[in-house]
Design an enzyme around this catalytic site. Structure first.
Site, PDB file in Angstrom:
ATOM      1  CB  CYS A 141      -1.014  -0.030   1.046  1.00 54.46           C
ATOM      2  SG  CYS A 141      -2.007   1.405   1.346  1.00 54.46           S
ATOM      3  CG  HIS A 162      -5.616  -2.772  -0.723  1.00 56.18           C
ATOM      4  ND1 HIS A 162      -4.597  -3.363  -0.082  1.00 56.18           N
ATOM      5  CD2 HIS A 162      -5.408  -1.554  -0.978  1.00 56.18           C
ATOM      6  CE1 HIS A 162      -3.706  -2.364   0.195  1.00 56.18           C
ATOM      7  NE2 HIS A 162      -4.198  -1.338  -0.271  1.00 56.18           N
ATOM      8  CD  GLU A 163      -6.854   1.218  -3.612  1.00 53.01           C
ATOM      9  OE1 GLU A 163      -7.088   2.112  -2.938  1.00 53.01           O
ATOM     10  OE2 GLU A 163      -5.567   0.557  -3.788  1.00 53.01           O
ATOM     11  CG  HIS A 183      -7.428   2.659   1.650  1.00 53.29           C
ATOM     12  ND1 HIS A 183      -6.445   3.031   2.595  1.00 53.29           N
ATOM     13  CD2 HIS A 183      -6.803   2.037   0.692  1.00 53.29           C
ATOM     14  CE1 HIS A 183      -5.349   2.445   2.217  1.00 53.29           C
ATOM     15  NE2 HIS A 183      -5.391   1.826   1.010  1.00 53.29           N
TER      16      HIS A 183
END
Length: 167
Positions: free
Chosen positions: A98, A140-141, A144
């Site tokens: 990341c 993953h995004e 966030h």
């Protein structure tokens, strides 16, 4: 528009749950362009989420088409406003890195296949199926946007997090 500075862990904005973006206006479009410009400028990145550039709105960009892990199976550049995973299937563990945690990588278990709904840059509702590396990058995004980093997903910080070799 602009390449923005990436916030680094432990910046508190990275732990913020983001708010939905209510309108597709010039500000949203400028945010999207900044996300794209920032991802492309990083060279090695396959995605960036708004909180990584200091904006707490639910927007991400993902593009795995230039990655050796994703070039065979991808949707190209994805602009995802207010994304939501509708379905997930299977489990796989991949090593993740990341830009907000630049010195470490980690083994993270995620769904192999997902169906995700979002608004695209033109303001159209989209539903896509993604699998493999692209599905992992999207998850993953999207993490966030909920204030989660891959560090929050590793099962054991001592055995599943690794210091990157010098670049």
């Amino acid at each position: 528009m602009a390449v923005r500075e990436i916030l680094l862990y432990p910046d508190p904005l990275l732990k913020t749950v983001c708010e939905p973006l209510e309108t597709m206006d010039e500000r949203t479009d400028a945010l999207v362009q900044d996300l794209i410009d920032t991802m492309v400028a990083a060279g090695h990145s396959v995605g960036v989420a708004a909180p990584q550039i200091g904006v707490t709105g639910r927007a991400v960009v993902v593009d795995v088409s230039k990655s050796k892990l994703g070039r065979e199976n991808n949707h190209g550049l994805l602009v995802m406003i207010n994304p939501e995973i509708l379905q997930s299937e299977g489990r796989e563990t991949m090593r993740e890195g990341c830009m907000s945690v630049p010195d470490y990588t980690g083994n993270v278990e995620r769904a192999e296949k997902i169906v995700v709904q979002f608004t695209d840059r033109a303001g159209k509702e989209q539903v896509i199926s993604a699998s493999g590396f692209e599905a992992v990058a999207i998850q993953h995004e999207l993490d966030h946007l909920d204030g989660l980093l891959f560090l929050d997903r590793v099962s054991n910080l001592k055995t599943d997090v690794f210091r990157r070799k010098s670049r």
